[in-house]
Design a protein around this motif. Structure first.
Motif, PDB file in Angstrom:
ATOM      1  N   PRO A   1       4.319  84.848  44.296  1.00 56.62           N
ATOM      2  CA  PRO A   1       2.874  84.633  44.389  1.00 56.62           C
ATOM      3  C   PRO A   1       2.508  83.898  45.681  1.00 56.62           C
ATOM      4  N   PRO A   2       1.222  83.925  46.047  1.00 57.98           N
ATOM      5  CA  PRO A   2       0.801  83.171  47.237  1.00 57.98           C
ATOM      6  C   PRO A   2       1.174  81.695  47.094  1.00 57.98           C
ATOM      7  N   ALA A   3       1.405  81.047  48.211  1.00 63.74           N
ATOM      8  CA  ALA A   3       1.865  79.660  48.213  1.00 63.74           C
ATOM      9  C   ALA A   3       0.955  78.746  47.412  1.00 63.74           C
ATOM     10  N   GLY A   4      -0.353  78.968  47.468  1.00 68.09           N
ATOM     11  CA  GLY A   4      -1.285  78.113  46.747  1.00 68.09           C
ATOM     12  C   GLY A   4      -1.141  78.200  45.245  1.00 68.09           C
ATOM     13  N   ASP A   5      -0.538  79.284  44.760  1.00 70.39           N
ATOM     14  CA  ASP A   5      -0.367  79.469  43.318  1.00 70.39           C
ATOM     15  C   ASP A   5       0.955  78.923  42.799  1.00 70.39           C
ATOM     16  N   LEU A   6       1.870  78.550  43.689  1.00 73.17           N
ATOM     17  CA  LEU A   6       3.171  78.036  43.271  1.00 73.17           C
ATOM     18  C   LEU A   6       3.055  76.560  42.912  1.00 73.17           C
ATOM     19  N   GLN A   7       3.620  76.188  41.790  1.00 75.76           N
ATOM     20  CA  GLN A   7       3.613  74.796  41.349  1.00 75.76           C
ATOM     21  C   GLN A   7       5.048  74.322  41.171  1.00 75.76           C
ATOM     22  N   ASN A   8       5.326  73.121  41.610  1.00 71.22           N
ATOM     23  CA  ASN A   8       6.660  72.547  41.457  1.00 71.22           C
ATOM     24  C   ASN A   8       6.916  72.288  39.976  1.00 71.22           C
ATOM     25  N   PRO A   9       7.938  72.929  39.394  1.00 67.04           N
ATOM     26  CA  PRO A   9       8.219  72.722  37.976  1.00 67.04           C
ATOM     27  C   PRO A   9       8.928  71.402  37.685  1.00 67.04           C
ATOM     28  N   PHE A  10       9.356  70.700  38.739  1.00 68.61           N
ATOM     29  CA  PHE A  10      10.069  69.444  38.562  1.00 68.61           C
ATOM     30  C   PHE A  10       9.137  68.270  38.820  1.00 68.61           C
ATOM     31  N   ALA A  11       9.216  67.291  37.956  1.00 68.78           N
ATOM     32  CA  ALA A  11       8.459  66.059  38.170  1.00 68.78           C
ATOM     33  C   ALA A  11       9.077  65.322  39.356  1.00 68.78           C
ATOM     34  N   THR A  12       8.255  64.587  40.057  1.00 60.79           N
ATOM     35  CA  THR A  12       8.764  63.783  41.169  1.00 60.79           C
ATOM     36  C   THR A  12       9.246  62.452  40.597  1.00 60.79           C
ATOM     37  N   ASP A  13      10.304  62.549  39.774  1.00 61.15           N
ATOM     38  CA  ASP A  13      10.897  61.340  39.214  1.00 61.15           C
ATOM     39  C   ASP A  13      12.157  60.981  39.998  1.00 61.15           C
ATOM     40  N   SER A  14      12.725  59.834  39.693  1.00 57.90           N
ATOM     41  CA  SER A  14      13.839  59.338  40.504  1.00 57.90           C
ATOM     42  C   SER A  14      15.054  60.261  40.472  1.00 57.90           C
ATOM     43  N   THR A  15      15.307  60.926  39.355  1.00 58.50           N
ATOM     44  CA  THR A  15      16.463  61.823  39.265  1.00 58.50           C
ATOM     45  C   THR A  15      16.287  63.033  40.171  1.00 58.50           C
ATOM     46  N   ASN A  16      15.132  63.686  40.090  1.00 58.21           N
ATOM     47  CA  ASN A  16      14.888  64.868  40.922  1.00 58.21           C
ATOM     48  C   ASN A  16      14.809  64.508  42.403  1.00 58.21           C
ATOM     49  N   VAL A  17      14.227  63.371  42.711  1.00 54.39           N
ATOM     50  CA  VAL A  17      14.147  62.926  44.105  1.00 54.39           C
ATOM     51  C   VAL A  17      15.554  62.636  44.636  1.00 54.39           C
TER      52      VAL A  17
ATOM     53  N   ALA B   1      16.893  74.115  43.307  1.00 51.88           N
ATOM     54  CA  ALA B   1      17.338  73.217  44.375  1.00 51.88           C
ATOM     55  C   ALA B   1      16.252  73.065  45.436  1.00 51.88           C
ATOM     56  N   ILE B   2      15.583  74.159  45.758  1.00 49.72           N
ATOM     57  CA  ILE B   2      14.496  74.083  46.737  1.00 49.72           C
ATOM     58  C   ILE B   2      13.367  73.214  46.212  1.00 49.72           C
ATOM     59  N   TRP B   3      13.019  73.359  44.938  1.00 51.92           N
ATOM     60  CA  TRP B   3      11.963  72.524  44.372  1.00 51.92           C
ATOM     61  C   TRP B   3      12.355  71.051  44.383  1.00 51.92           C
ATOM     62  N   LYS B   4      13.630  70.753  44.216  1.00 55.15           N
ATOM     63  CA  LYS B   4      14.069  69.345  44.279  1.00 55.15           C
ATOM     64  C   LYS B   4      13.937  68.807  45.701  1.00 55.15           C
ATOM     65  N   ILE B   5      14.179  69.649  46.701  1.00 54.21           N
ATOM     66  CA  ILE B   5      13.946  69.226  48.082  1.00 54.21           C
ATOM     67  C   ILE B   5      12.463  68.932  48.298  1.00 54.21           C
ATOM     68  N   VAL B   6      11.603  69.782  47.758  1.00 58.35           N
ATOM     69  CA  VAL B   6      10.162  69.543  47.857  1.00 58.35           C
ATOM     70  C   VAL B   6       9.813  68.203  47.199  1.00 58.35           C
ATOM     71  N   SER B   7      10.388  67.918  46.035  1.00 61.46           N
ATOM     72  CA  SER B   7      10.150  66.636  45.363  1.00 61.46           C
ATOM     73  C   SER B   7      10.599  65.473  46.231  1.00 61.46           C
ATOM     74  N   TYR B   8      11.758  65.627  46.874  1.00 60.24           N
ATOM     75  CA  TYR B   8      12.263  64.588  47.770  1.00 60.24           C
ATOM     76  C   TYR B   8      11.296  64.350  48.938  1.00 60.24           C
ATOM     77  N   ILE B   9      10.848  65.429  49.557  1.00 58.07           N
ATOM     78  CA  ILE B   9       9.913  65.301  50.684  1.00 58.07           C
ATOM     79  C   ILE B   9       8.643  64.596  50.246  1.00 58.07           C
ATOM     80  N   ARG B  10       8.113  64.967  49.096  1.00 62.54           N
ATOM     81  CA  ARG B  10       6.876  64.362  48.592  1.00 62.54           C
ATOM     82  C   ARG B  10       7.030  62.875  48.286  1.00 62.54           C
TER      83      ARG B  10
END
Length: 106
Positions: A2-18, A83-92
């Motif tokens: 889907p378009p980038a605006g429709d993608l949602q990170n399924p992982f919470a930005t919690d300490s484990t995922n970060v 793994a990519i979503w976890k990188i996004v969580s880390y960046i955020r």
């Protein structure tokens, strides 16, 4: 995909995922271009709020998955979407530093 605006990170930005995202960021040598804490070095800062391809979570995912011209390789064939979503969580989770090395690019 889907378009980038429709993608949602399924992982919470919690300490484990970060923490997992930090390990992946380092093991894939992302910090070799984007610097420690993703503040920028050879590649652009990922925490200064300036985005060429969009700064949403979905845009970050697509940049990592598909790559970008002039230097950003595609990791979609190497890393799982999780793994990519976890990188996004880390960046955020990274704080915006007072001084960003790429400020001179303005």
């Amino acid at each position: 995909m889907p378009p980038a605006g429709d993608l949602q990170n399924p992982f919470a930005t919690d300490s484990t995922n970060v923490a997992d995202g930090s390990k992946i960021f380092s093991s894939m040598n992302c910090d070799g271009c984007h610097g420690g804490g993703a503040t920028g070095w050879v590649g652009p800062s990922l925490v200064d709020g300036r985005w060429r391809y969009g700064g949403t979570d979905g845009a970050l995912f697509q940049s990592i998955f598909y790559g970008r011209p002039k230097g950003m390789p595609a990791y979609g064939g190497i890393l799982s979407p999780g793994a990519i979503w976890k990188i996004v969580s880390y960046i955020r989770a990274q704080p915006v530093p007072v001084t960003v090395p790429t400020e001179s690019w303005k």
